[in-house]
Scaffold this motif. Structure first.
Motif, PDB file in Angstrom:
ATOM      1  N   GLU A  25      21.373  39.535  16.589  1.00  0.00           N
ATOM      2  CA  GLU A  25      22.380  40.545  16.248  1.00  0.00           C
ATOM      3  C   GLU A  25      22.060  41.837  16.986  1.00  0.00           C
ATOM      4  O   GLU A  25      21.050  42.490  16.735  1.00  0.00           O
ATOM      5  CB  GLU A  25      22.406  40.766  14.737  1.00  0.00           C
ATOM      6  CG  GLU A  25      22.794  39.514  13.971  1.00  0.00           C
ATOM      7  CD  GLU A  25      23.196  39.813  12.541  1.00  0.00           C
ATOM      8  OE1 GLU A  25      22.570  39.260  11.631  1.00  0.00           O
ATOM      9  OE2 GLU A  25      24.143  40.603  12.355  1.00  0.00           O
ATOM     10  N   LEU A  75      26.672  39.906  19.494  1.00  0.00           N
ATOM     11  CA  LEU A  75      25.759  38.805  19.217  1.00  0.00           C
ATOM     12  C   LEU A  75      25.328  38.168  20.533  1.00  0.00           C
ATOM     13  O   LEU A  75      26.111  38.083  21.476  1.00  0.00           O
ATOM     14  CB  LEU A  75      26.435  37.743  18.332  1.00  0.00           C
ATOM     15  CG  LEU A  75      26.953  38.190  16.963  1.00  0.00           C
ATOM     16  CD1 LEU A  75      27.651  37.023  16.268  1.00  0.00           C
ATOM     17  CD2 LEU A  75      25.818  38.719  16.095  1.00  0.00           C
ATOM     18  N   GLN A 106      31.044  38.235  20.764  1.00  0.00           N
ATOM     19  CA  GLN A 106      30.494  37.210  19.886  1.00  0.00           C
ATOM     20  C   GLN A 106      30.476  35.823  20.528  1.00  0.00           C
ATOM     21  O   GLN A 106      30.317  34.820  19.847  1.00  0.00           O
ATOM     22  CB  GLN A 106      31.297  37.161  18.577  1.00  0.00           C
ATOM     23  CG  GLN A 106      31.249  38.468  17.797  1.00  0.00           C
ATOM     24  CD  GLN A 106      31.862  38.335  16.425  1.00  0.00           C
ATOM     25  OE1 GLN A 106      31.792  37.300  15.787  1.00  0.00           O
ATOM     26  NE2 GLN A 106      32.475  39.408  15.956  1.00  0.00           N
ATOM     27  N   PRO A 159      28.770  33.177  16.111  1.00  0.00           N
ATOM     28  CA  PRO A 159      28.738  33.427  14.667  1.00  0.00           C
ATOM     29  C   PRO A 159      28.354  32.228  13.804  1.00  0.00           C
ATOM     30  O   PRO A 159      27.627  32.394  12.822  1.00  0.00           O
ATOM     31  CB  PRO A 159      30.162  33.913  14.371  1.00  0.00           C
ATOM     32  CG  PRO A 159      30.595  34.575  15.632  1.00  0.00           C
ATOM     33  CD  PRO A 159      30.010  33.725  16.719  1.00  0.00           C
TER      34      PRO A 159
END
Length: 427
Positions: free
Chosen positions: A146, A152, A254, A297
């Motif tokens: 993170e 990410l 992400q 994620p």
């Protein structure tokens, strides 16, 4: 004295019947209930844990790929003791509802404790380091990192640079062997390295993360070595330049892969390498936006979206020849609809990985005779499928992610697959 008047034998009196302690009288000091309250709770939890996936499987639920990698295959009995060590990974990957359990665990951890759930370390394990004079410890790399501003990063990008299967020198030696073997048969050879997101967009990485020093050191060393290989295409500058033009990076916050800009750049750069000036007539225009589930994620038990835009390529400057091929190429995928000015006509065999997916529409628009195959298949059959696909090709193109090349040990460029491929091409 009558027999029944004799005093009891102390040795006989001390003997107790061979009964379970749960059957003893409750007032007996050795009495233990068969199922205490804690035991009952544990038993119920165990029943729920083991039967819920079974019931879900019976109702049609199946394990799915959600960690940016394929599910672990069932190990072979021919692997010896590795059968038992690899069995745990297979069982874990094929546990029904595992993705849902990870999502639930992360939600509980964030709600109750205000922090992400501490999911397991990278599957490749850690590397021994010295924490003291003679006490080795093991570095554990997270599956996802993170970063700042909601960004990410894939943990493998860091782990691959810090715990290599073989040295970079050995990897370069194998690449040179591949090139020499291909070019000795009269074919052309080119390698496209898809840079890691952490390499192109490092500014959103956290200030501190496991492996920071060795990652930065190996990034510099890797690209220094690649600069000395004239058959290797470096897309870093082109990706950064396109990001500056757009006002945002071409890697989603992400997602671990480049967006369509990377795919267009790959197609154009490879075509230019093979035939300089071929793209001078190309007209590239942006199309509609798209949104798909992000791939990082789920590693944290969450979900997210990554957005991008399609492009249209008219190789002759007028006719758009872009189309959406299938994205599954574990078996050979043929791209043979492009034709006319601005297209490349010689037969090309492209060995790619997941980065190739977003290049497929643009390769299909500009290469008239291309076959695509995932280079991971070389690990399945010793390179037989790769060799068969390349046998009638004039050009060999390899697209490989930076993290895969840095770690080393990629089946495609190591024996026995590499020798088998070269033997087939030279036969």
């Amino acid at each position: 004295m009558r027999p029944y008047d004799r005093p009891p034998n102390p040795r006989q009196q001390s003997r107790l019947p061979a009964v379970h302690e749960a059957w003893l009288p409750r007032e007996h000091s050795l009495h233990r209930p068969r199922h205490a309250r804690r035991q009952t709770v544990a038993l119920v939890c165990a029943v729920v844990f083991f039967t819920t996936p079974l019931i879900a499987f019976t109702l049609g639920a199946r394990p799915t790929e959600f960690e940016n990698r394929a599910l672990a295959p069932f190990p072979s009995l021919g692997d010896g003791w590795a059968f038992f060590t690899d069995l745990a990974s297979w069982a874990t990957d094929h546990l029904v509802l595992r993705e849902e359990a990870i999502h639930a665990a992360d939600a509980v951890s964030r709600t109750l404790f205000g922090e992400p759930a501490p999911f397991g370390a990278n599957r490749q394990g850690g590397v021994p380091i010295q924490s003291g004079p003679s006490q080795p410890t093991e570095v554990q790399y997270p599956t996802a990192i993170e970063g700042k501003d909601g960004w990410l990063y894939l943990g493998e990008e860091i782990a691959s640079h810090c715990e290599q299967v073989q040295s970079l020198t050995e990897t370069v030696t194998q690449l040179r062997k591949f090139r020499a073997g291909v070019e000795a048969t009269g074919r052309k050879f080119v390698v496209v390295v898809a840079p890691d997101k952490a390499t192109v967009v490092p500014e959103h990485l956290p200030d501190r993360y496991v492996g920071k020093e060795c990652h930065q050191r190996m990034v510099d060393e890797f690209w220094r070595l690649m600069a000395g290989e004239d058959y290797v295409i470096d897309l870093r500058d082109g990706l950064r330049a396109w990001g500056q033009q757009l006002g945002e990076p071409v890697y989603g916050p992400q997602d671990a892969h480049w967006s369509d800009e990377g795919g267009v750049l790959m197609a154009r750069t490879v075509a230019e390498y093979l035939r300089p000036g071929i793209s001078e007539t190309w007209r590239i225009t942006p199309g509609p936006s798209w949104s798909v589930p992000a791939d990082i994620p789920p590693l944290l038990g969450r979900s997210g979206k990554t957005v991008g835009r399609d492009y249209a390529i008219a190789p002759d400057g007028e006719t758009d020849q872009t189309w959406e091929p299938p994205t599954e190429y574990r078996t050979p995928l043929k791209l043979n609809t492009a034709s006319g000015p601005g297209t490349y006509g010689l037969s090309v065999g492209l060995l790619g990985d997941s980065f190739t997916i977003r290049a497929l529409p643009y390769l299909a628009a500009t290469f008239g005779n291309m076959t695509v195959l995932h280079h991971g298949t070389a690990a399945d059959d010793g390179g037989a499928a790769v060799a068969d696909m390349l046998a009638d090709k004039d050009v060999v193109v390899v697209e490989i992610a930076e993290r895969s090349l840095v770690r080393g040990g990629t089946a495609l460029i190591n024996d026995p697959a590499l020798s088998n491929i070269l033997d087939k091409l030279s036969g």
